[in-house]
Design an enzyme around this catalytic site. Sequence first.
Site, mmCIF file in Angstrom:
data_model
loop_
_atom_site.group_PDB
_atom_site.id
_atom_site.type_symbol
_atom_site.label_atom_id
_atom_site.label_comp_id
_atom_site.label_asym_id
_atom_site.label_seq_id
_atom_site.Cartn_x
_atom_site.Cartn_y
_atom_site.Cartn_z
ATOM 1 C CD GLU A 196 14.181 -26.189 -38.008
ATOM 2 O OE1 GLU A 196 15.397 -25.942 -38.041
ATOM 3 O OE2 GLU A 196 13.450 -25.849 -37.057
ATOM 4 C CD GLU A 234 12.908 -20.863 -37.814
ATOM 5 O OE1 GLU A 234 12.425 -21.967 -37.542
ATOM 6 O OE2 GLU A 234 13.034 -20.454 -38.999
#
Length: 697
Positions: free
Chosen positions: A105, A125
Site C-alpha cells: 500500500e 490481510e
Amino acid sequence: MSDKIAYERHGDIAVLRIQNPPVNALSQAVRAGLQDGMSRAEAEEGVRAVLIVGEGRAFIAGADITEFGKPPQEPYLPDLCNRIEASPLLVVASMHGVSLGGGLEVALGAHYRIAQPNARVGLPEVHLGLIPGAGGTQRLPRLTGAEAAIEVITSGRHVMAPEALELGIIDRIEEGDPQTVGLAYAQELLDSGATRRPISEMPGTAPIDWDAAYEAAFRKGRGQISPAQAVRAVQASAEEPFKVGMKTERQMFVDLMETDQRQGMIHAFFSERAVSNLPELKGVTPRDLHEIGVIGGGTMGAGIATAALLSGLKVVLIEMKDEAAKAAHERIAGNLQGAVKRGKISQDKYEALTTEALKVSTEYASLSDVDLVIEAVFEDMDVKKQVFAQLDAVCKPGCVLASNTSYLDVNEIAASTSRPGDVIGLHFFSPAHVMKLLEIVVADATAPEVVATGFALGKMLGKVSVRAGVCDGFIGNRILATYRTAADHMVLDGASPYQIDKALTDFGFAMGPFAVADLAGLDIGWATRKRKAADRHPDERVPTYIDRLCEQGHFGQKTGQGYYIYEKGKRGGVPNPEITRLIEAEQKERGITPRDFTDREIVRRYMCAMVNEAAKLLGEGIARRPLDIDMVLLFGYGFPRYWGGPMKWADLQGLESVLRDIESYATEDAWFWQPAPLLKTLVAEGRNFDDLNKEAA
C-alpha cells in the site's frame, strides 16, 4: 526524524531508506519517519523526486506484529499513503524481497514502482480476518482491473515480479542494488519529463457482476467474511469517488476488526509461530540430520520420503520385496514430478533427487549410516516391534528411531528396543509431502535432544510441529474419535449423516465427518472398533449399522460405496440409500424413536464434544497448551482457520456456556458427556484457555 529512516540527497533526488530490521515492518517509528522524510524533501531546495527504498531483506514486509492488539498510533497508515501520493514531488518506490500488506500500500502511494526480478508483492490481510485498510482495495483495481484485484486480495497470495509487471502493479523489473536501480529509474523519469502519476486520480475500475463475485468469494472462503467484504470494497472503487471509496474501505476494515473471525485468525497467526517454541528445548541441541531412512513405501512412506528429498535430505527407503521397492520408487518419482509441474523444482533437480539422493533397498543393513529412521508400516503393534528390533540391530548409535503410528503406544514400542531414549513418535498426515501437520509424540524415556531433533526435522520439512504425549490417538485422533462419536450418537438419535456433514461444512469445516470417513476408508474405523471392543465400558453407545456395510466389503471411496456412492470420473458422491436403511433398522432394534436436530444443535454438540475431550487432554498433560490443540485441528483436520481452533472457539463462546451445554447433554448420556475437570476449574475461577496459553508462554 526517526532513526528508522535514513535520509540522503543524490542530486535532485532525496532517498528515504527504511532501516527497521529484519524485514522493515511498518512500525509507528517507520511511519513517522517516512512522513517526516517526505516533508523534509519537499522543503529542501532543488529536490525534484523522492525514492523510497528498503534496507536489508525486504522493501516492507507489512505491519509490525508487535503492535497487533494495541491502540493505533499516528501517523495512521492510510494517512501516510495519501501523504506520499499527494506530494508535489515525483515519488518512486524501489522494491525488493517482499512488499506485503501495508508495504504494498505504501508502494501504491508512490507514483512509479520498480522491482527486482525475485521481488514479491501481495495483500494478505484476509489471512488475519481483515481487508487492506490503507487504500489497497481502492488503488489496486485502478491498475489491474476488478477481477485481478479481487483474486489477489481474496487469495492473499504472493505475486512474483513478472506477474506483477503483467498486471500493472509495478512499472519495471531491473536487477541490481535496489537503491542504485531506483535512483537510475527516478533520474530517467526526471530526464524524460515524466510527471506525477497518482493512482487516486486514475479512473475507477470497470464494473463486473459484483453479487456473483461476492458469492464466489464467500463460498470459496467456506464462510469467512473478509474475502467477501473485500469484493464489496473493490466494488466501491468502481462506484464511488476515490475519497468516498477510501472511507468505505476504512469502515469495513474497522468493522472487521471487531469480529470473532478476526480474533480467531489473529490467534491462529500467533499460535502457528508459538507452537514449536517449547521451554523444555531451550539450550538443547538437536542431533545432526543429513540422511534419513523410511520403512515402507506405500502412500505414507512415499510421502514422507518425498518431503524429505524436497527439503534437501538424502533418503534410504526400505521395502520387503523388489516389486514393492520398484513401486515405491515410482510413487516417489510421481510425487516429485508433480513438484516439477508446479515449478517447485527443475527437471535437473528431479533427476538428481531420484537417482542420487534417493536409494530404495530391500536390506535393513542399508540403514547403517542414516541419522534418523521413520517406520511407516501397517498399524499393528507386533509388526512395529519387529521393525524396531531390526532397526535396533542395524542403526548406528545416536540414530533417532521414529514411528509414524497414528494410535499405538510409543512407550511400548520404545521399551522393545535397547535404546528407548532414541525413540520418538513422528505422526505425519497423509499425503505427507502436502499436509503441514506433524505430531511429535514424546515417550516417557525420549531424550531431550531427540525431541529437539524431531522439531528440527519438522522445521526442515516445513511442517507445523506440535508436541504430544502418549495416549491412544495422541492429540488429533483422540479428539477426532470423540467428536466423531458425538456425530454417531446424533445419527442414532435421528440426524442423518448428510445433514450433519452439511451443517459442519456450513460451519466452515473442509469436509463433514462422514465424508471424511469415506475418504480415509471405513475399514480403519471398523478395525478400531473391533480393537477396542474387549475393553469397552457397558454404558458406551457404539453404532453397528456401519459395520454391516463394512461386512459387505464397502469401505468408502476406495470401493465406490460408503456413506456416499461414488462414480468414476465424478467429484464427490451422492447419499447411499443403504445407509438410511441400515440406520433405521438399528434404531428399531434399539427401540429409539428418531427426533429432529437443528443445524445449530448439530454444530454445538459436535464442538462441545471436541472441546471437552481437548480439555481432558490438557488436564492429563498429553497436550501442554490449548494452542497446541488448536494447531493440530487447524492443520490436520480441516478446522476453519477463522475460528482459530476449537479452544479459541470455546473462549469466544464463553466457557461457562460451553460447560452448561455439556452438563445438559450429560443428563441424556452421563458416560459420554462427563465434563472435563479442567473445564470445570476454569469456569469456577473465571479463566479461559487463552489464560493457560499466556501462563505457558
